[in-house]
Design a protein around this motif. Structure first.
Motif, PDB file in Angstrom:
ATOM      1  N   GLY A  34       0.676  -1.296   0.139  1.00 37.63           N
ATOM      2  CA  GLY A  34      -0.277  -0.229  -0.267  1.00 37.63           C
ATOM      3  C   GLY A  34       0.460   1.190  -0.437  1.00 37.63           C
ATOM      4  O   GLY A  34       0.385   2.179  -0.733  1.00 37.63           O
ATOM      5  N   THR A  49      -6.201   3.611  -5.126  1.00 40.06           N
ATOM      6  CA  THR A  49      -5.469   3.159  -4.349  1.00 40.06           C
ATOM      7  C   THR A  49      -5.631   1.927  -2.628  1.00 40.06           C
ATOM      8  O   THR A  49      -6.366   1.330  -3.071  1.00 40.06           O
ATOM      9  CB  THR A  49      -5.461   4.447  -3.102  1.00 40.06           C
ATOM     10  OG1 THR A  49      -7.430   4.453  -2.668  1.00 40.06           O
ATOM     11  CG2 THR A  49      -5.071   5.915  -3.841  1.00 40.06           C
ATOM     12  N   GLN A  51      -5.924  -0.067   1.089  1.00 40.15           N
ATOM     13  CA  GLN A  51      -5.701  -0.399   2.200  1.00 40.15           C
ATOM     14  C   GLN A  51      -6.015  -1.953   2.679  1.00 40.15           C
ATOM     15  O   GLN A  51      -7.077  -1.910   2.325  1.00 40.15           O
ATOM     16  CB  GLN A  51      -6.717   0.467   2.618  1.00 40.15           C
ATOM     17  CG  GLN A  51      -6.491   1.014   4.144  1.00 40.15           C
ATOM     18  CD  GLN A  51      -7.857   1.271   4.978  1.00 40.15           C
ATOM     19  OE1 GLN A  51      -8.822   2.319   4.174  1.00 40.15           O
ATOM     20  NE2 GLN A  51      -8.000   1.684   6.045  1.00 40.15           N
ATOM     21  N   THR A  53      -6.761  -4.256   4.866  1.00 42.24           N
ATOM     22  CA  THR A  53      -7.597  -4.186   6.427  1.00 42.24           C
ATOM     23  C   THR A  53      -7.784  -5.371   7.240  1.00 42.24           C
ATOM     24  O   THR A  53      -7.723  -5.306   7.900  1.00 42.24           O
ATOM     25  CB  THR A  53      -8.990  -4.447   5.878  1.00 42.24           C
ATOM     26  OG1 THR A  53      -9.437  -5.875   5.739  1.00 42.24           O
ATOM     27  CG2 THR A  53      -9.695  -3.402   5.145  1.00 42.24           C
TER      28      THR A  53
END
Length: 171
Positions: A34, A49, A51, A53
């Motif tokens: 990331g 983008t 992210q 988790t």
């Protein structure tokens, strides 16, 4: 792609019902994927983008920008993600990005051409260079170790190899 990009991961499917994906990271520090955003589709037309988790079996669950449903995430299965080369860390002198090795000519220690690197594989123990050449009936998997590959010269576009006895058939 207009800039040089390197494959840093791939989507292996969806995770859950809210548009998360299952992500395989090809980075030395898998969670750092990331950090190299924006990530690009292989053809460079889409940017994402990312992210992470949570960790899941075989990789990570991650949110990718623009995905909100399971169906959208399912459609991304098999998509490889690329990062701009200049976003990636510089490597020590004895480490290489796989993409830099592919296509290099492989010479033996006497200067005889053995072929070219077609691919780099890793099945758990160490990297293997897949060598293909006109004098080879089949591709050869050369261990990418200091003993078998004493010299990699990216500037000259070649690798000097000292393959284990019997790996390369004599003509």
């Amino acid at each position: 792609m207009t800039e040089e990009r390197i494959c840093v991961g791939a989507i292996s499917g969806s995770f859950g019902v809210r548009g998360e994906v299952r992500l395989k990271s090809f980075c030395a520090d898998p969670e750092a994927i990331g950090d190299y955003a924006p990530l690009y589709s292989e053809d460079g037309t889409k940017t994402y983008t990312l992210q992470i988790t949570r960790a899941v079996k075989g990789g990570f669950a991650a949110k990718l920008s623009g995905l909100t449903t399971k169906e959208e995430a399912d459609a991304m299965k098999g998509t490889r993600l690329f990062a701009n080369r200049d976003a990636l860390p510089d490597l020590p002198d004895d480490e290489f990005y796989h993409t830099d090795l592919i296509g290099l000519e492989v010479l033996d220690t006497g200067g005889k051409s053995l072929g070219h690197v077609r691919a780099v594989h890793n099945h758990g123990a160490s990297d293997l260079l897949e060598i293909h050449g006109p004098n080879l009936k089949a591709t050869v998997l050369l261990p990418f170790t200091n003993d078998a590959v004493p010299t990699v010269d990216l500037t000259a576009g070649r690798i000097i190899a000292d393959p284990p006895e019997g790996l390369i058939p004599d003509e």
